[in-house]
Design a protein around this motif. Structure first.
Motif, short mmCIF file in Angstrom:
data_model
loop_
_atom_site.label_atom_id
_atom_site.label_comp_id
_atom_site.label_asym_id
_atom_site.label_seq_id
_atom_site.Cartn_x
_atom_site.Cartn_y
_atom_site.Cartn_z
N VAL A 23 0.87 -1.17 0.00
CA VAL A 23 0.00 0.00 0.00
C VAL A 23 0.90 1.21 0.00
CG1 VAL A 23 -1.71 1.31 1.28
CG2 VAL A 23 -1.84 -1.17 1.24
N SER A 24 0.94 1.93 -1.10
CA SER A 24 1.81 3.10 -1.18
C SER A 24 1.21 4.20 -0.32
CB SER A 24 1.92 3.56 -2.63
OG SER A 24 2.48 2.55 -3.43
N LEU A 25 1.98 4.68 0.62
CA LEU A 25 1.43 5.65 1.55
C LEU A 25 2.54 6.45 2.20
CD1 LEU A 25 -0.86 6.84 3.27
CD2 LEU A 25 -0.53 4.94 4.84
N ALA A 26 2.44 7.74 2.14
CA ALA A 26 3.33 8.61 2.89
C ALA A 26 2.46 9.40 3.84
CB ALA A 26 4.08 9.55 1.95
N PRO A 27 2.36 8.98 5.10
CA PRO A 27 1.45 9.63 6.05
C PRO A 27 1.80 11.10 6.23
CG PRO A 27 2.25 7.55 6.91
CD PRO A 27 3.07 7.87 5.71
N ALA A 277 -13.47 0.61 -0.89
CA ALA A 277 -13.72 -0.82 -0.71
C ALA A 277 -12.53 -1.50 -0.06
CB ALA A 277 -14.03 -1.47 -2.06
N ALA A 278 -11.33 -1.04 -0.42
CA ALA A 278 -10.12 -1.61 0.16
C ALA A 278 -10.08 -1.38 1.66
CB ALA A 278 -8.89 -1.00 -0.50
N VAL A 279 -10.42 -0.17 2.08
CA VAL A 279 -10.40 0.15 3.50
C VAL A 279 -11.43 -0.68 4.26
CG1 VAL A 279 -10.77 1.97 5.21
CG2 VAL A 279 -9.50 2.47 3.13
N THR A 280 -12.58 -0.88 3.66
CA THR A 280 -13.61 -1.71 4.29
C THR A 280 -13.10 -3.13 4.53
OG1 THR A 280 -15.42 -0.44 3.32
CG2 THR A 280 -15.93 -2.68 4.05
N LEU A 281 -12.43 -3.69 3.52
CA LEU A 281 -11.89 -5.04 3.65
C LEU A 281 -10.76 -5.09 4.69
CD1 LEU A 281 -11.59 -6.80 0.16
CD2 LEU A 281 -12.78 -7.60 2.21
N ASN A 295 -1.98 -3.19 10.43
CA ASN A 295 -0.94 -2.22 10.05
C ASN A 295 -1.37 -1.38 8.86
OD1 ASN A 295 1.56 -2.07 7.88
ND2 ASN A 295 2.07 -1.26 9.90
N ARG A 296 -1.93 -2.01 7.83
CA ARG A 296 -2.35 -1.27 6.64
C ARG A 296 -3.50 -0.32 6.97
NH1 ARG A 296 1.40 -4.13 5.87
NH2 ARG A 296 2.13 -4.95 3.86
N LEU A 297 -4.41 -0.77 7.83
CA LEU A 297 -5.52 0.08 8.22
C LEU A 297 -5.01 1.30 8.98
CD1 LEU A 297 -8.57 0.51 8.32
CD2 LEU A 297 -8.64 -0.88 10.39
N ALA A 298 -4.04 1.09 9.86
CA ALA A 298 -3.45 2.22 10.59
C ALA A 298 -2.83 3.22 9.62
CB ALA A 298 -2.40 1.71 11.57
N LYS A 316 -4.51 3.31 17.53
CA LYS A 316 -5.09 2.10 18.12
C LYS A 316 -4.66 0.87 17.33
CE LYS A 316 -9.45 -0.38 17.89
NZ LYS A 316 -10.89 -0.29 17.53
N TRP A 317 -4.90 0.87 16.01
CA TRP A 317 -4.57 -0.31 15.20
C TRP A 317 -3.06 -0.50 15.07
CZ3 TRP A 317 -7.91 -3.82 15.03
CH2 TRP A 317 -9.27 -3.56 14.93
N HIS A 318 -2.33 0.58 15.05
CA HIS A 318 -0.87 0.47 15.01
C HIS A 318 -0.35 -0.22 16.25
CE1 HIS A 318 3.32 1.34 14.57
NE2 HIS A 318 3.33 2.32 15.46
N THR A 319 -0.88 0.16 17.40
CA THR A 319 -0.44 -0.45 18.66
C THR A 319 -0.84 -1.92 18.72
OG1 THR A 319 -0.70 1.70 19.77
CG2 THR A 319 -0.55 -0.26 21.17
N ILE A 320 -2.05 -2.22 18.28
CA ILE A 320 -2.51 -3.61 18.27
C ILE A 320 -1.64 -4.45 17.35
CG2 ILE A 320 -4.43 -5.12 17.62
CD1 ILE A 320 -6.31 -2.83 18.55
#
Length: 357
Positions: A23-27, A277-281, A295-298, A316-320
């Motif tokens: 997932v290409s992402l630069a936060p 749709a990707a985020v939902t999955l 991790n991807r959701l975070a 939250k999701w990053h910590t989990i």
């Protein structure tokens, strides 16, 4: 028939399946000179490619077997005896099923009844579990040509239940069962060809067998074949076929496929790009405790791609994910600037999640 089925974990070649799943992402707020690229996702419980070998993993046990999991197929309308045995088994009347199956096996030499007896002994349904008797009944039924008994006996031999481990016999039984149309046997035989231990490694043959099982609706086979198409392993590389197979496996509830298909949707790889749709999955898989999805959701929550920015939920999701060993230094850096109040909210959400598990 729900049984002590054992499934091989995919061997080293299967670990390449995730090589392009990014997932290409630069936060926002990242200080790195280049976009943050997440680690390549790997299937849970697998070892690094250099050390990976096929392993046996028992299927989860449940108190009562569902109809779809039975090794004894639904009886034909003109076979009232079969209906009685099968119906008793489905209702959990195992002693009745045992008595009826014993009569049919002794009086008619019915291989389906023999397979039922093997199942009852293998799982301890209505009587004391006895692996030796289970293996004996499975063998009698297999010798009589029952494909389900061949598969079950193969699993027994692989597990070393009721006798020593015998991979060679198991491979032959799986091949015979697969020839008779058993998709579970085709899938497990394919994994043997991937592993290259009991059978010579043959990735083209493995792909053919995965296809047989995938066409029969096996989500595990659909996912495995998708990884082959993604990397061109045993088949020509084909991102579109990979995406279609991932979609099918995802719809069937395969969590690894949900993650892979979400990433394909996010990046538009082999399918139309659809970030929402990707985020939902990803959210669905994250809630099923998949650390890669978490991790991807975070990341998407922190970056606001396909979803509004929500750094509290991202933390939250990053910590989990970190508690499951899926760390992410880029997210550590990006989320470190959050206010103490927001960090406290995320921490409370993490405690609630972990406490509910």
């Amino acid at each position: 028939m729900r049984s002590a089925r054992l499934f091989f974990l995919l061997a080293a070649v299967m670990l390449t399946a995730h090589a392009s799943a990014q997932v290409s992402l630069a936060p926002p707020g990242a200080t790195s000179d280049k976009p943050a690229t997440p680690d390549k996702p790997a299937a849970p419980d697998t070892k690094p490619a250099a050390a990976a070998k096929p392993k046996l993993r028992p299927a989860a046990k449940k108190p009562a077997p569902p109809a779809a999991a039975t090794a004894t197929p639904a009886p034909t309308p003109d076979d009232p005896n079969a209906d009685l045995v099968y119906g008793a088994y489905q209702r959990g009347l195992y002693k009745t099923a045992f008595d009826l199956a014993t009569k049919r096996a002794q009086e008619n030499g019915d291989p389906k009844a023999m397979t039922m007896l093997g199942e009852l002994y293998a799982n301890g349904f209505g009587l004391k579990r006895d692996d030796a008797k289970a293996a004996a009944w499975y063998k009698r039924a297999a010798d009589a040509g029952d494909r389900e008994a061949m598969f079950e006996l193969a699993m027994v031999r692989l597990a070393g239940r009721g006798g020593p481990v015998n991979r060679e016999e198991a491979a032959k039984l799986l091949a015979s069962s697969a020839k008779l149309g058993n998709s579970k046997a085709a899938y497990n035989l394919a994994l043997m060809y991937v592993g290259g231990e009991t059978l010579p490694q043959d990735l083209r043959r493995a792909a053919e067998l995965f296809r047989v099982a995938a066409d029969a609706g096996s989500a595990e086979a659909q996912y495995a074949l998708a990884t082959f198409y993604k990397e061109g392993t045993g088949v020509p590389k084909d991102a579109e076929k990979a995406a279609r197979l991932l979609q099918a496996a995802s719809l069937a509830g395969n969590v690894d496929a949900e993650v892979e298909y979400a990433i394909a949707l996010f990046n538009g790889t082999g399918t139309s790009k659809n970030e929402a749709a990707a985020v939902t999955l990803l959210g669905k898989a994250a809630k099923q405790n998949n650390p890669i999805a978490q991790n991807r959701l975070a990341r998407v929550l922190a970056g606001g791609q396909g979803v509004p920015v929500d750094k509290v939920e991202a933390l939250k999701w990053h910590t989990i994910a970190k508690t499951a060993g899926k760390g992410d230094p880029d997210l550590d850096r990006v989320l470190s600037a959050m206010s103490p109040e927001d960090k406290a909210k995320a921490d409370a959400a993490v405690r609630k999640w972990l406490g509910a598990k």
